[in-house]
Design an enzyme around this catalytic site. Structure first.
Site, PDB file in Angstrom:
ATOM      1  N   GLY A   1      -8.188 -20.160  -2.638  1.00 34.81           N
ATOM      2  CA  GLY A   1      -8.727 -20.040  -3.988  1.00 34.81           C
ATOM      3  C   GLY A   1      -8.658 -21.356  -4.726  1.00 34.81           C
TER       4      GLY A   1
ATOM      5  CD  GLN B   1      -6.339 -25.319  -8.667  1.00 30.63           C
ATOM      6  OE1 GLN B   1      -7.020 -24.350  -8.390  1.00 30.63           O
ATOM      7  NE2 GLN B   1      -5.316 -25.703  -7.928  1.00 30.63           N
TER       8      GLN B   1
ATOM      9  CB  CYS C   1      -0.467 -24.322  -6.486  1.00 33.01           C
ATOM     10  SG  CYS C   1      -1.682 -24.729  -7.741  1.00 33.01           S
ATOM     11  CG  LEU C   2      -5.590 -26.516  -3.154  1.00 36.64           C
ATOM     12  CD1 LEU C   2      -7.105 -26.557  -3.320  1.00 36.64           C
ATOM     13  CD2 LEU C   2      -5.192 -27.178  -1.848  1.00 36.64           C
TER      14      LEU C   2
ATOM     15  CG  HIS D   1      -2.516 -18.848  -7.885  1.00 35.07           C
ATOM     16  ND1 HIS D   1      -1.291 -19.205  -7.353  1.00 35.07           N
ATOM     17  CD2 HIS D   1      -3.184 -20.018  -8.111  1.00 35.07           C
ATOM     18  CE1 HIS D   1      -1.232 -20.529  -7.281  1.00 35.07           C
ATOM     19  NE2 HIS D   1      -2.364 -21.043  -7.729  1.00 35.07           N
ATOM     20  CD  GLU D   2      -7.083 -19.780  -7.612  1.00 37.97           C
ATOM     21  OE1 GLU D   2      -7.035 -20.753  -8.393  1.00 37.97           O
ATOM     22  OE2 GLU D   2      -6.545 -19.792  -6.480  1.00 37.97           O
TER      23      GLU D   2
ATOM     24  CG  HIS E   1      -4.898 -22.610 -11.680  1.00 40.49           C
ATOM     25  ND1 HIS E   1      -4.084 -23.697 -11.885  1.00 40.49           N
ATOM     26  CD2 HIS E   1      -4.730 -22.273 -10.375  1.00 40.49           C
ATOM     27  CE1 HIS E   1      -3.467 -24.011 -10.754  1.00 40.49           C
ATOM     28  NE2 HIS E   1      -3.838 -23.152  -9.817  1.00 40.49           N
TER      29      HIS E   1
HETATM   30 ZN    ZN Z   1      -3.146 -22.996  -7.864  1.00 40.11          ZN
END
Ligand code: ZN
Length: 169
Positions: free
Chosen positions: A45, A50, A87-88, A129-130, A133
């Site tokens: 995701g 991000q 997480c990226l 999670h997204e 963000h």
């Molecule tokens: Zn993340």
């Protein structure tokens, strides 16, 4: 724009704005870049902040078929369990997080068509999670105060650079 934003980049802490223009070249471009980043990073995701775009756009990729959801909104939650989330934007960090394991999410695709998605297990976690963000919330915010202090020390010390999380969202 396709540059991945890494903590503590302040853009990760801002609240993303609602998308108002659908079916536009601009929106197609943003979702295309997001899908490319997801593929390159083998992530499940990604949220637009991000890559530095403060708009309510997420892409999920649980079945190897990246799908965008614009202005996503969770309208129902059920159940609960804990998985390790990466997480990226926090390379190497993995945190066990308890969340509902079933959600119903409403939103739109890039063409502006209404979508209602029933998501369970990993997909349910990815949506939550997204959407966090989009509200400037990161997984490290779920740590207890003492674990957060430990995280800050380890992050500054470069401890996480050596690790590789299995599930990056
Ligand atoms: Zn993340």
């Amino acid at each position: 724009m396709n540059e991945l934003r890494i903590y503590p980049d302040p853009v990760l802490r801002d609240k993303a704005k609602l998308v108002e223009d659908f079916d536009s070249e601009r929106l197609d471009y943003i979702t295309k870049i997001m899908k490319k980043v997801i593929e390159e990073q083998e992530a499940v995701g990604l949220a637009a902040p991000q890559i530095g775009v403060l708009e309510r756009i997420v892409v999920v990729n649980v079945d190897n078929e990246p799908m965008e959801l614009i202005n996503p909104e969770i309208v129902e939650y059920k159940g609960k369990d804990t998985i390790e989330e990466g997480c990226l934007s926090l390379p190497g960090v993995e945190i066990p997080i308890e969340r509902p394991n079933f959600v119903i999410v409403k939103g739109f695709n890039a063409d502006g068509e209404k979508k209602i998605i029933e998501a369970s297990d990993l997909l349910a976690k990815v949506f939550q999670h997204e959407i966090d963000h989009l509200n400037g919330v990161l997984i490290i915010d779920k740590l207890s105060p003492i674990d957060r202090v430990k995280f800050d020390i380890d992050w500054k010390g470069g401890e996480y650079e050596k690790k590789h999380p299995s599930t990056v969202l």
